[in-house]
Design an enzyme around this catalytic site. Structure first.
Site, PDB file in Angstrom:
ATOM      1  N   ASP A   1     -64.175  13.053  50.825  1.00  0.00           N
ATOM      2  CA  ASP A   1     -64.233  13.955  51.960  1.00  0.00           C
ATOM      3  C   ASP A   1     -65.693  14.283  52.278  1.00  0.00           C
ATOM      4  O   ASP A   1     -66.447  14.720  51.405  1.00  0.00           O
ATOM      5  CB  ASP A   1     -63.461  15.237  51.614  1.00  0.00           C
ATOM      6  CG  ASP A   1     -63.270  16.157  52.797  1.00  0.00           C
ATOM      7  OD1 ASP A   1     -63.350  15.678  53.942  1.00  0.00           O
ATOM      8  OD2 ASP A   1     -63.029  17.360  52.576  1.00  0.00           O
ATOM      9  N   HIS A   2     -66.111  14.059  53.510  1.00  0.00           N
ATOM     10  CA  HIS A   2     -67.456  14.392  53.990  1.00  0.00           C
ATOM     11  C   HIS A   2     -68.572  13.772  53.152  1.00  0.00           C
ATOM     12  O   HIS A   2     -69.441  14.476  52.617  1.00  0.00           O
ATOM     13  CB  HIS A   2     -67.641  15.916  54.038  1.00  0.00           C
ATOM     14  CG  HIS A   2     -66.876  16.570  55.143  1.00  0.00           C
ATOM     15  ND1 HIS A   2     -67.227  16.463  56.469  1.00  0.00           N
ATOM     16  CD2 HIS A   2     -65.751  17.327  55.119  1.00  0.00           C
ATOM     17  CE1 HIS A   2     -66.366  17.124  57.211  1.00  0.00           C
ATOM     18  NE2 HIS A   2     -65.450  17.650  56.428  1.00  0.00           N
TER      19      HIS A   2
ATOM     20  N   GLU B   1     -66.562  10.215  61.937  1.00  0.00           N
ATOM     21  CA  GLU B   1     -66.348  11.488  62.643  1.00  0.00           C
ATOM     22  C   GLU B   1     -67.204  11.566  63.899  1.00  0.00           C
ATOM     23  O   GLU B   1     -68.387  11.225  63.887  1.00  0.00           O
ATOM     24  CB  GLU B   1     -66.642  12.687  61.737  1.00  0.00           C
ATOM     25  CG  GLU B   1     -66.384  14.016  62.434  1.00  0.00           C
ATOM     26  CD  GLU B   1     -66.377  15.223  61.507  1.00  0.00           C
ATOM     27  OE1 GLU B   1     -66.088  16.332  61.993  1.00  0.00           O
ATOM     28  OE2 GLU B   1     -66.666  15.059  60.304  1.00  0.00           O
TER      29      GLU B   1
ATOM     30  N   HIS C   1     -63.458  24.660  59.505  1.00  0.00           N
ATOM     31  CA  HIS C   1     -63.428  24.681  58.043  1.00  0.00           C
ATOM     32  C   HIS C   1     -63.336  26.110  57.507  1.00  0.00           C
ATOM     33  O   HIS C   1     -63.832  27.051  58.121  1.00  0.00           O
ATOM     34  CB  HIS C   1     -64.691  24.025  57.478  1.00  0.00           C
ATOM     35  CG  HIS C   1     -64.748  22.547  57.697  1.00  0.00           C
ATOM     36  ND1 HIS C   1     -63.856  21.667  57.140  1.00  0.00           N
ATOM     37  CD2 HIS C   1     -65.603  21.781  58.433  1.00  0.00           C
ATOM     38  CE1 HIS C   1     -64.151  20.433  57.505  1.00  0.00           C
ATOM     39  NE2 HIS C   1     -65.209  20.478  58.293  1.00  0.00           N
TER      40      HIS C   1
ATOM     41  N   GLY D   1     -60.291  20.758  58.662  1.00  0.00           N
ATOM     42  CA  GLY D   1     -60.220  22.204  58.862  1.00  0.00           C
ATOM     43  C   GLY D   1     -58.864  22.672  59.346  1.00  0.00           C
ATOM     44  O   GLY D   1     -58.771  23.567  60.176  1.00  0.00           O
TER      45      GLY D   1
ATOM     46  N   SER E   1     -56.149  23.953  57.538  1.00  0.00           N
ATOM     47  CA  SER E   1     -55.336  24.909  56.784  1.00  0.00           C
ATOM     48  C   SER E   1     -54.857  26.011  57.720  1.00  0.00           C
ATOM     49  O   SER E   1     -55.552  26.401  58.658  1.00  0.00           O
ATOM     50  CB  SER E   1     -56.133  25.516  55.628  1.00  0.00           C
ATOM     51  OG  SER E   1     -56.288  24.574  54.575  1.00  0.00           O
TER      52      SER E   1
ATOM     53  N   ILE F   1     -56.082  19.516  54.120  1.00  0.00           N
ATOM     54  CA  ILE F   1     -55.675  20.850  53.681  1.00  0.00           C
ATOM     55  C   ILE F   1     -56.409  21.198  52.393  1.00  0.00           C
ATOM     56  O   ILE F   1     -56.265  20.509  51.380  1.00  0.00           O
ATOM     57  CB  ILE F   1     -54.147  20.922  53.467  1.00  0.00           C
ATOM     58  CG1 ILE F   1     -53.416  20.628  54.790  1.00  0.00           C
ATOM     59  CG2 ILE F   1     -53.738  22.292  52.914  1.00  0.00           C
ATOM     60  CD1 ILE F   1     -51.926  20.413  54.641  1.00  0.00           C
ATOM     61  N   ASP F   2     -57.186  22.276  52.439  1.00  0.00           N
ATOM     62  CA  ASP F   2     -57.954  22.716  51.275  1.00  0.00           C
ATOM     63  C   ASP F   2     -57.850  24.228  51.071  1.00  0.00           C
ATOM     64  O   ASP F   2     -57.415  24.702  50.028  1.00  0.00           O
ATOM     65  CB  ASP F   2     -59.419  22.295  51.425  1.00  0.00           C
ATOM     66  CG  ASP F   2     -60.250  22.620  50.200  1.00  0.00           C
ATOM     67  OD1 ASP F   2     -59.675  22.965  49.148  1.00  0.00           O
ATOM     68  OD2 ASP F   2     -61.500  22.514  50.264  1.00  0.00           O
ATOM     69  N   SER F   3     -58.207  25.008  52.108  1.00  0.00           N
ATOM     70  CA  SER F   3     -58.238  26.470  51.953  1.00  0.00           C
ATOM     71  C   SER F   3     -56.880  27.045  51.529  1.00  0.00           C
ATOM     72  O   SER F   3     -56.827  27.962  50.713  1.00  0.00           O
ATOM     73  CB  SER F   3     -58.696  27.130  53.257  1.00  0.00           C
ATOM     74  OG  SER F   3     -60.031  26.794  53.556  1.00  0.00           O
TER      75      SER F   3
END
Length: 311
Positions: free
Chosen positions: A82-83, A134, A180, A214, A216, A257-259
């Site tokens: 990721d990134h 991106e 994010h 971003g 979530s 999905i992270d947060s």
């Protein structure tokens, strides 16, 4: 089953009108919670590793944990960077066994973004690895990604076809209003995705997999759980799940999905210590945290992504 790329996953997702969840991982309990949910829901899966996760857990530890998850669940799992900030980071992950990488050149000029993305694509494709690029810049903070609202920009649909053709990327992350982190919008501000941009991108790139970062939803019950057990989080507003489901029914084949995972884990741990303040056995508070993550991921797969029963 060996690790897989996202190519076949995305083809089926596009044709079926659903998306694959790309869940960020940092430790064993998070990986277990995610993969146990995906196994029960019969869902393909992307496990996503950020630069921060590699610094925290080390590349080799994360890869061995993911390999154990594949052996334990027999799921088709794609491991994705990721990134990735530059060629060297992407190369390190490709050489280290990742099956997918993201090169994030979105903060560079259009030509510089194409140049670095193309370089990563050439190296990755020679080794059977797929690449996400991106266009457009999301606001917010997540690990090493920190972009102010003033510096955020929507993706320009008139650039996407040229970018994809000149770079050879396998999927494209676009900016249509997601952000994010947990604090995505100001109080009273209504979240809104630019479906007009997504529709125009889909017209210009028919059949091509699109990615949302971003994404979530910042489920209120987890924020409440944190605050009821000693936390002090202000109200956090994420992306409504019905908007994400609509995006998944269109060209979006991967939703990050992270947060939400962090909030579920933190809320569970805070609740445990509030109820059992004398506990000092990590297994006692990490086990329910793992269960909370499993429940969250099952919900996302069924209600947001629509990827259940797809394997």
């Amino acid at each position: 089953m060996p690790l897989v790329t996202s190519t076949e996953m995305f083809r089926k997702a596009y044709e079926g009108g659903y998306a694959i969840g790309a869940f960020n991982v940092n430790n064993m309990e998070i990986i277990q919670g995610i993969t146990e949910a995906a196994k029960e829901e019969k869902s393909p899966l992307i496990l996503q590793v950020s630069a921060g996760a590699r610094k925290y857990a080390k590349h080799v530890y994360l890869m061995k944990l993911i390999e154990a998850a594949v052996e334990d669940t027999n799921l088709p799992i794609c491991v994705h960077l990721d990134h990735g900030e530059d060629f060297d980071v992407c190369k390190s992950c490709i050489d280290g066994g990742f099956t997918s990488v993201m090169i994030d050149g979105s903060s560079r000029s259009f030509e510089d973004n194409i140049a670095v993305t193309r370089r990563v694509v050439e190296y990755a494709h020679e080794r059977g690895v797929v690449v996400e690029g991106e266009l457009g810049t999301l606001a917010g903070i997540e690990d090493d990604v920190n972009v102010s609202a003033e510096d955020a920009s929507y993706t320009r649909p008139d650039q996407v076809q040229e970018f994809v053709e000149r770079t050879g990327v396998d999927s494209l992350a676009i900016a249509i209003g997601t952000s994010h982190g947990a604090y995505k919008f100001k109080p009273g501000q209504k979240p809104q995705l630019r479906f007009d941009i997504l529709e125009e991108v889909q017209k210009r790139l028919p059949g091509f997999p699109i990615v949302l970062h971003g994404a979530s939803s910042v489920i209120p019950e987890f924020v409440k759980m944190i605050n009821e057990n000693g936390g002090n989080m202000p109200d956090a507003i994420g992306i409504p799940e019905d908007m994400l489901r609509k995006a998944a029914s269109m060209a979006v084949c991967k939703i990050n999905i992270d947060s939400d995972l962090r909030l579920a884990m933190t809320g569970s741990i805070r609740k445990h210590f509030n109820e059992h303040p004398a506990d000092f056995d990590p297994r006692k508070y990490l086990a329910p945290a793992r269960t909370a993550i499993k429940g969250l991921v099952s919900h996302k797969i069924r209600e947001v992504l629509g990827s259940n029963d797809k394997i």
